[in-house]
Design a protein around this motif. Sequence first.
Motif, PDB file in Angstrom:
ATOM      1  N   MET A   1     -15.647 -26.965 -59.223  1.00 12.79           N
ATOM      2  CA  MET A   1     -15.568 -26.544 -57.826  1.00 12.79           C
ATOM      3  C   MET A   1     -15.871 -25.051 -57.747  1.00 12.79           C
ATOM      4  N   ASP A   2     -16.882 -24.702 -56.939  1.00  9.41           N
ATOM      5  CA  ASP A   2     -17.207 -23.272 -56.877  1.00  9.41           C
ATOM      6  C   ASP A   2     -16.304 -22.571 -55.853  1.00  9.41           C
ATOM      7  N   GLU A   3     -16.446 -21.243 -55.830  1.00  9.11           N
ATOM      8  CA  GLU A   3     -15.573 -20.411 -55.009  1.00  9.11           C
ATOM      9  C   GLU A   3     -15.686 -20.760 -53.521  1.00  9.11           C
ATOM     10  N   ALA A   4     -16.944 -20.998 -53.091  1.00  5.78           N
ATOM     11  CA  ALA A   4     -17.165 -21.288 -51.665  1.00  5.78           C
ATOM     12  C   ALA A   4     -16.449 -22.584 -51.275  1.00  5.78           C
ATOM     13  N   GLU A   5     -16.537 -23.573 -52.156  1.00  8.23           N
ATOM     14  CA  GLU A   5     -15.905 -24.860 -51.875  1.00  8.23           C
ATOM     15  C   GLU A   5     -14.375 -24.716 -51.863  1.00  8.23           C
ATOM     16  N   ARG A   6     -13.877 -23.921 -52.789  1.00  7.04           N
ATOM     17  CA  ARG A   6     -12.418 -23.719 -52.839  1.00  7.04           C
ATOM     18  C   ARG A   6     -11.948 -23.042 -51.547  1.00  7.04           C
ATOM     19  N   THR A   7     -12.722 -22.058 -51.092  1.00 10.45           N
ATOM     20  CA  THR A   7     -12.357 -21.344 -49.860  1.00 10.45           C
ATOM     21  C   THR A   7     -12.421 -22.295 -48.666  1.00 10.45           C
ATOM     22  N   ARG A   8     -13.461 -23.121 -48.641  1.00  7.31           N
ATOM     23  CA  ARG A   8     -13.608 -24.081 -47.535  1.00  7.31           C
ATOM     24  C   ARG A   8     -12.408 -25.039 -47.505  1.00  7.31           C
ATOM     25  N   ARG A   9     -12.026 -25.492 -48.696  1.00  8.18           N
ATOM     26  CA  ARG A   9     -10.887 -26.422 -48.765  1.00  8.18           C
ATOM     27  C   ARG A   9      -9.586 -25.731 -48.352  1.00  8.18           C
ATOM     28  N   ALA A  10      -9.427 -24.482 -48.768  1.00  4.99           N
ATOM     29  CA  ALA A  10      -8.206 -23.745 -48.395  1.00  4.99           C
ATOM     30  C   ALA A  10      -8.126 -23.604 -46.879  1.00  4.99           C
ATOM     31  N   GLN A  11      -9.264 -23.278 -46.254  1.00  2.00           N
ATOM     32  CA  GLN A  11      -9.262 -23.103 -44.792  1.00  2.00           C
ATOM     33  C   GLN A  11      -8.924 -24.413 -44.080  1.00  2.00           C
ATOM     34  N   ALA A  12      -9.528 -25.487 -44.567  1.00  5.24           N
ATOM     35  CA  ALA A  12      -9.234 -26.796 -43.953  1.00  5.24           C
ATOM     36  C   ALA A  12      -7.757 -27.131 -44.149  1.00  5.24           C
ATOM     37  N   GLY A  13      -7.225 -26.815 -45.341  1.00  4.72           N
ATOM     38  CA  GLY A  13      -5.808 -27.070 -45.626  1.00  4.72           C
ATOM     39  C   GLY A  13      -4.909 -26.262 -44.711  1.00  4.72           C
ATOM     40  N   ARG A  14      -5.280 -25.002 -44.469  1.00  4.37           N
ATOM     41  CA  ARG A  14      -4.445 -24.150 -43.601  1.00  4.37           C
ATOM     42  C   ARG A  14      -4.438 -24.687 -42.172  1.00  4.37           C
ATOM     43  N   ARG A  15      -5.622 -25.018 -41.688  1.00  4.97           N
ATOM     44  CA  ARG A  15      -5.700 -25.559 -40.311  1.00  4.97           C
ATOM     45  C   ARG A  15      -4.846 -26.827 -40.178  1.00  4.97           C
ATOM     46  N   ALA A  16      -4.972 -27.692 -41.180  1.00  2.00           N
ATOM     47  CA  ALA A  16      -4.215 -28.955 -41.125  1.00  2.00           C
ATOM     48  C   ALA A  16      -2.715 -28.682 -41.191  1.00  2.00           C
ATOM     49  N   ALA A  17      -2.312 -27.734 -42.040  1.00  4.06           N
ATOM     50  CA  ALA A  17      -0.882 -27.423 -42.187  1.00  4.06           C
ATOM     51  C   ALA A  17      -0.316 -26.888 -40.877  1.00  4.06           C
ATOM     52  N   GLU A  18      -1.110 -26.079 -40.184  1.00  3.50           N
ATOM     53  CA  GLU A  18      -0.644 -25.541 -38.891  1.00  3.50           C
ATOM     54  C   GLU A  18      -0.419 -26.676 -37.903  1.00  3.50           C
ATOM     55  N   GLU A  19      -1.357 -27.606 -37.901  1.00  2.00           N
ATOM     56  CA  GLU A  19      -1.231 -28.730 -36.970  1.00  2.00           C
ATOM     57  C   GLU A  19      -0.004 -29.585 -37.326  1.00  2.00           C
ATOM     58  N   LEU A  20       0.195 -29.787 -38.638  1.00  7.39           N
ATOM     59  CA  LEU A  20       1.341 -30.597 -39.059  1.00  7.39           C
ATOM     60  C   LEU A  20       2.647 -29.929 -38.662  1.00  7.39           C
ATOM     61  N   ALA A  21       2.703 -28.597 -38.838  1.00  7.41           N
ATOM     62  CA  ALA A  21       3.924 -27.873 -38.469  1.00  7.41           C
ATOM     63  C   ALA A  21       4.187 -28.058 -36.977  1.00  7.41           C
ATOM     64  N   ALA A  22       3.116 -27.959 -36.179  1.00 12.34           N
ATOM     65  CA  ALA A  22       3.277 -28.096 -34.721  1.00 12.34           C
ATOM     66  C   ALA A  22       3.757 -29.501 -34.354  1.00 12.34           C
ATOM     67  N   ARG A  23       3.385 -30.479 -35.160  1.00 12.35           N
ATOM     68  CA  ARG A  23       3.770 -31.866 -34.854  1.00 12.35           C
ATOM     69  C   ARG A  23       5.051 -32.301 -35.574  1.00 12.35           C
ATOM     70  N   GLY A  24       5.672 -31.369 -36.272  1.00 12.16           N
ATOM     71  CA  GLY A  24       6.938 -31.685 -36.945  1.00 12.16           C
ATOM     72  C   GLY A  24       6.767 -32.585 -38.159  1.00 12.16           C
ATOM     73  N   VAL A  25       5.617 -32.501 -38.804  1.00  8.20           N
ATOM     74  CA  VAL A  25       5.368 -33.328 -39.998  1.00  8.20           C
ATOM     75  C   VAL A  25       5.674 -32.499 -41.243  1.00  8.20           C
ATOM     76  N   SER A  26       6.621 -32.954 -42.069  1.00  4.07           N
ATOM     77  CA  SER A  26       7.077 -32.132 -43.195  1.00  4.07           C
ATOM     78  C   SER A  26       6.350 -32.357 -44.498  1.00  4.07           C
ATOM     79  N   ALA A  27       5.777 -33.543 -44.701  1.00  8.35           N
ATOM     80  CA  ALA A  27       5.285 -33.859 -46.045  1.00  8.35           C
ATOM     81  C   ALA A  27       3.964 -34.610 -45.988  1.00  8.35           C
ATOM     82  N   VAL A  28       3.167 -34.417 -47.033  1.00  6.16           N
ATOM     83  CA  VAL A  28       1.859 -35.081 -47.107  1.00  6.16           C
ATOM     84  C   VAL A  28       1.796 -35.913 -48.380  1.00  6.16           C
ATOM     85  N   ALA A  29       1.564 -37.198 -48.234  1.00  2.00           N
ATOM     86  CA  ALA A  29       1.363 -38.081 -49.388  1.00  2.00           C
ATOM     87  C   ALA A  29      -0.107 -37.981 -49.806  1.00  2.00           C
ATOM     88  N   VAL A  30      -0.336 -37.596 -51.049  1.00  2.00           N
ATOM     89  CA  VAL A  30      -1.705 -37.411 -51.546  1.00  2.00           C
ATOM     90  C   VAL A  30      -1.986 -38.569 -52.508  1.00  2.00           C
TER      91      VAL A  30
END
Length: 454
Positions: A1-30
């Motif tokens: 995984m190159d740096e750009a892909e890692r950054t892209r994934r981190a950004q997507a993860g942050r956006r999703a985490a913000e949405e989960l926090a807003a919806r009261g979702v505490s945990a993610v099953a991976v």
Amino acid sequence: MDEAERTRRAQAGRRAAEELAARGVSAVAVTWVDTSGVTRVKAVPSSRLEHAAAWGVGMSPAFDFCMVDDSILKGRFAAGPVGDLRMHPDADRLAVLAALPGWAWAPADRYGLDGERHPHDGRGLARRAVERLAADGYGVRASFEIEWALSAGHGDEFVPACSGPAYGMTRLMEQADYLRDVLDAVTASGVAVDQIHPEYASGQYEISVAASDPVAAADTVVLVRETIRAVSHRHGLRATFAPMVLADGVGNGAHVHISLWRDGLNLMAGGDGRYGLTQPGESFAAGVLSRLPALLAIGAPSAASYLRLIPFHWAGAFACWGWENREAALRLVTGAAGDGARAANFEIKSFDGAANPYLVMAGVLAAGHAGLGEKAVLPEPVDVNPAKLGPEHGIAALPSSLEEAVRALESDDALEEALGEAMVRTICLVRRGEAALFDGAGEEEVVARTRWIH
Ligand code: GLU
Ligand code: MG
């Protein structure tokens, strides 16, 4: 995984985490699905999603050599107790689980510590197969049909949770609240449901979902199954997608619907071949048909699969194709007159719910792609029950055991090239391991020991 892909994934993860926090979702099953078709999981707090998306969650690679009884095999590509891989939740495919309040789900992409795709990452193999077809100008749309058997209570015996006739309105009425909750929970998780209905076998129901990109289709089948399992549990019921639930019954299939596209056109319709097939559409299907014995090692992976895959059970036990023929391994669906350009597809009936859907997609796309390259041609279609045709018609039965399917996979160069040596050898190792595990077991025992795993 190159740096750009890692950054892209981190950004997507942050956006999703913000949405989960807003919806009261505490945990993610991976989740990921292992070689024997078991969906396995690690979970992270929502606040950890950004980090997990970028850097992954640790997991032992040994689980790719795990059998249905959770014992771990040794082999040339087996890691044993040493080593680690990283499971990166794909935040772009995250879904909030309506059936498990406070939980979300995301499928994992699996990388080695060196940042390379792990050779046993089925999701990555499916994506690569999609990309290879795209490089030749082709797209694919796919979906899995989901059949399950529903038992009353949480016990290990199978106690059908409904008693009405096959496809009977009585069966719907008996479990109306439950079925509505399944429908609502699946829909709320972002999946487009086409239909839900009582099936043929004892206690059996089915849900069909809209076709999509093949990787998304494999993700969806995992999401829908786990949603059904969760809703069932809450209703005091137990759901299973196992190939066989009762030794003498009809089984649970996981039929794959697949169509090939180019320039926005469905190549399974509008052509001048039989039933309107185009030449590439036919070649793709012929590539799949000719490799079905080998593909069974992926799509019918359990000892129990071969108790299901028998004639007169609409399970696709014969290597043939036919228009709307439910006993043929490949059923051509053309849709109602006027709707073919949208609806035409091939249904692969022989696969079941024990299969890893990512490996199924990777294998089927590779087989179809090989057929395109060979300009393969379909044999004569079969318009009767193939079980009733004599040997002079030359319609072969598909493998009737794991060993037979494994031998076919071992001798298929196209599939080995597409899936990689490590993956193919591991599939063969696990299949042989499970064949040995059930060696000498009677049908009742095989069914009892595999009933609740998938
Ligand atoms: N339950 C059957 C199977 O084992 C399929 C029935 C149907 O055609 O939907 O695949
Ligand atoms: Mg069905």
